[in-house]
Design a protein around this motif. Structure first.
Motif, mmCIF file in Angstrom:
data_model
loop_
_atom_site.group_PDB
_atom_site.id
_atom_site.type_symbol
_atom_site.label_atom_id
_atom_site.label_comp_id
_atom_site.label_asym_id
_atom_site.label_seq_id
_atom_site.Cartn_x
_atom_site.Cartn_y
_atom_site.Cartn_z
ATOM 1 N N GLY A 130 25.156 17.543 -44.720
ATOM 2 C CA GLY A 130 24.862 17.737 -46.156
ATOM 3 C C GLY A 130 24.856 15.868 -45.988
ATOM 4 O O GLY A 130 24.889 14.950 -47.570
ATOM 5 N N GLY A 131 25.568 15.187 -45.187
ATOM 6 C CA GLY A 131 25.709 13.824 -45.451
ATOM 7 C C GLY A 131 24.784 13.200 -45.223
ATOM 8 O O GLY A 131 23.276 13.405 -45.207
ATOM 9 N N TYR A 132 24.275 11.520 -45.710
ATOM 10 C CA TYR A 132 23.249 11.073 -45.013
ATOM 11 C C TYR A 132 22.271 10.742 -43.880
ATOM 12 O O TYR A 132 20.574 11.347 -44.538
ATOM 13 C CB TYR A 132 23.328 9.286 -45.283
ATOM 14 N N ILE A 229 22.070 11.816 -34.376
ATOM 15 C CA ILE A 229 22.425 11.198 -33.828
ATOM 16 C C ILE A 229 22.524 9.264 -33.735
ATOM 17 O O ILE A 229 21.777 9.030 -34.066
ATOM 18 C CB ILE A 229 22.183 11.387 -32.145
ATOM 19 N N ILE A 230 23.868 8.903 -34.348
ATOM 20 C CA ILE A 230 23.991 7.781 -34.453
ATOM 21 C C ILE A 230 23.106 7.359 -35.221
ATOM 22 O O ILE A 230 22.977 6.172 -35.774
ATOM 23 C CB ILE A 230 24.612 7.203 -33.330
ATOM 24 N N GLY A 236 24.959 2.070 -41.415
ATOM 25 C CA GLY A 236 26.151 1.012 -42.316
ATOM 26 C C GLY A 236 27.115 1.528 -41.900
ATOM 27 O O GLY A 236 27.949 0.154 -42.306
ATOM 28 N N SER A 237 27.756 2.575 -41.727
ATOM 29 C CA SER A 237 28.920 2.767 -41.211
ATOM 30 C C SER A 237 30.097 2.793 -40.325
ATOM 31 O O SER A 237 31.203 2.304 -40.343
ATOM 32 C CB SER A 237 29.056 4.331 -41.408
ATOM 33 N N LYS A 339 26.348 -2.268 -46.472
ATOM 34 C CA LYS A 339 27.911 -2.515 -46.897
ATOM 35 C C LYS A 339 27.800 -0.881 -47.699
ATOM 36 O O LYS A 339 27.213 -0.712 -48.696
ATOM 37 C CB LYS A 339 28.392 -3.681 -47.318
ATOM 38 N N ASN A 340 28.436 0.511 -46.914
ATOM 39 C CA ASN A 340 29.042 0.899 -47.353
ATOM 40 C C ASN A 340 27.810 1.971 -48.087
ATOM 41 O O ASN A 340 27.131 3.095 -48.484
ATOM 42 C CB ASN A 340 29.480 1.124 -48.997
#
Length: 460
Positions: A130-132, A229-230, A236-237, A339-340
């Motif tokens: 569910g993450g970006y 993966i990555i 930007g994390s 950023k973010n």
């Protein structure tokens, strides 16, 4: 070229690790294949770096003469098993002064995913938090009827975990078939992990074996598998602060504390490898972009499990984020947009996929390791076996803090991953000893297995 020569080559990240034995000429993607378990010596600096980073670094494993290729390298095995290693041009350097646009990045991602999608057959498996990263992968697949999305939760009630709730909502919006996988018995796979990764890295990845095993039981097998993966590092994390001395190189490890205390090693060593690395790279390390690239190159020997485990289980794993053009186009976006991950956040808002802003109640605690400890408690480390390299008092300290019966863990592990609490833990140095003990255990266990395997041969 001699037809008897064998050639191995790494990509710009070394995303598929290559291990080799300098003495025997053996080469393999599995470190266990190149170790002579009946006769080996520890490499003092290789061992201490392994303890400090949580995985092997600088091309040197904890074992003498057992090395691995860095990125952008070619290894040739010639006559009499002689090994020749050649460092090739680092293609990432071309990107260090580039600037890219978001439109170009999205087009690259879209083209790459669509091309891959058309090249594979059958249901496409996408691990979906569910993450970006996984959100973007699911969104960009053209034929969503082919997708099988799977998620595991990380809180006590895994169904209430923010990852499960966001993934379920995402897949509902995209009309994708979704299923949550209950995990927690992954300590059961510690020997499976060791058979794949050995002493190249710590064992904090067993949960992925359980997750993919359970997915395998729900699909046909040999499925195309789309990995994020990555992707977060390029998006930007990941931000590595300035490197001003060799001691700062530890920042590139991005280890999140999953390591052991190298001061507890009985093998003294100088810092030749880390000093050499710093002298070679210190100028380029002034560039924030290069620091992120190098950080992922360090950690890929561990993070490659996100591709190696599904492949080991028969999946056809692929990711757009391992492609240099896609990855570094993301990394060279304007810093204020990265950023973010603002560039992605606005993209999801535009497409009504800004799940975090929709007001759903979620549980952001991470108690997965606690659950695993309760379901399948870890056997104590053997201080007698490890005493040839590790101080036994340290091993006993670890064993005392990972008991089979857990009570006081509960509160700490329940709140540790809540962002505001996590910051207090960091600011006031309140990190629980048991968390450090658990991570140290996972770092020392592969070393114990190595010694145990040697002794079984010597004393059989």
């Amino acid at each position: 070229m001699d037809i008897n020569q064998k050639i191995y080559q790494t990509d710009w990240l070394a995303s598929s690790p290559v291990f080799y034995n300098e003495l025997t000429g053996q080469v393999s993607h599995n470190i266990n294949d190149v170790i002579d378990f009946s006769k080996f010596d520890f490499h003092p600096e290789g061992l201490n770096n392994y303890l400090e980073f949580g995985y092997s670094v600088f091309g040197q494993t904890p074992i003498k003469n057992i090395k691995f290729l860095r990125h952008s390298s070619k290894l040739t095995v010639g006559k009499n098993n002689e090994i020749k290693v050649e460092h090739l041009e680092d293609s990432s350097e071309y990107w260090l002064d580039k600037a890219t646009s978001e439109d170009d990045v999205f087009q690259l991602l879209c083209n790459a995913i669509h091309q891959w999608e058309k090249s594979v057959q059958g249901e496409i498996v996408i691990p979906t938090s569910g993450g970006y990263d996984s959100r973007l992968l699911n969104f960009l697949i053209e034929d969503k009827s082919r997708v099988r999305a799977f998620t595991y939760g990380i809180s006590n009630n895994q169904e209430d975990s923010f990852e499960a709730i966001y993934a379920k909502l995402l897949c509902k919006k995209l009309s994708i078939q979704w299923e949550r996988i209950e995990i927690g018995n992954y300590h059961h796979y510690i020997n499976d992990w060791d058979s794949i990764f050995g002493v190249s890295t710590h064992a904090h990845g067993m949960y992925q074996i359980e997750f993919y095993h359970k997915i395998l039981s729900k699909v046909e097998g040999n499925n195309p598998f789309l990995s994020g993966i990555i992707g977060d590092a390029w998006a930007g994390s990941v931000n590595i602060t300035e490197i001003q001395s060799p001691s700062d190189i530890l920042k590139l490890g991005y280890s999140h504390g999953i390591k052991a205390d190298s001061q507890m090693s009985y093998l003294s060593s100088k810092s030749e490898l880390i000093n050499e690395y710093y002298e070679i790279h210190k100028d380029k390390l002034n560039l924030p972009i290069f620091r992120v690239i190098e950080s992922m190159r360090f950690k890929i020997i561990l993070l490659s499990y996100l591709m190696r485990i599904p492949r080991h289980l028969g999946f056809q794993a692929w990711s757009p984020f391992l492609d240099i053009e896609t990855a570094l186009s993301m990394l060279t976006l304007p810093s204020e947009r990265r950023k973010n991950r603002l560039w992605q956040k606005e993209f999801f808002e535009k497409n009504n996929l800004n799940l975090e802003d929709m007001g759903f109640k979620t549980n952001k605690s991470n108690t997965l390791n606690l659950q695993a400890m309760k379901i399948s408690p870890l056997d104590p480390l053997n201080s007698n076996l490890l005493r040839e390299i590790i101080h036994p008092d340290y091993v006993e300290w670890i064993n005392r803090h990972i008991p089979a019966r857990l009570t006081s863990w509960d509160v700490f592990w329940n709140i540790h991953r809540i962002p505001k609490v996590r910051r207090l833990v960091y600011v006031f140095n309140l990190e629980d000893k048991r968390l450090k003990a658990y991570y140290a255990y996972l770092t020392l266990k592969p070393l114990e297995n190595l010694i145990k395997r040697r002794n079984a041969i010597l004393y059989s």
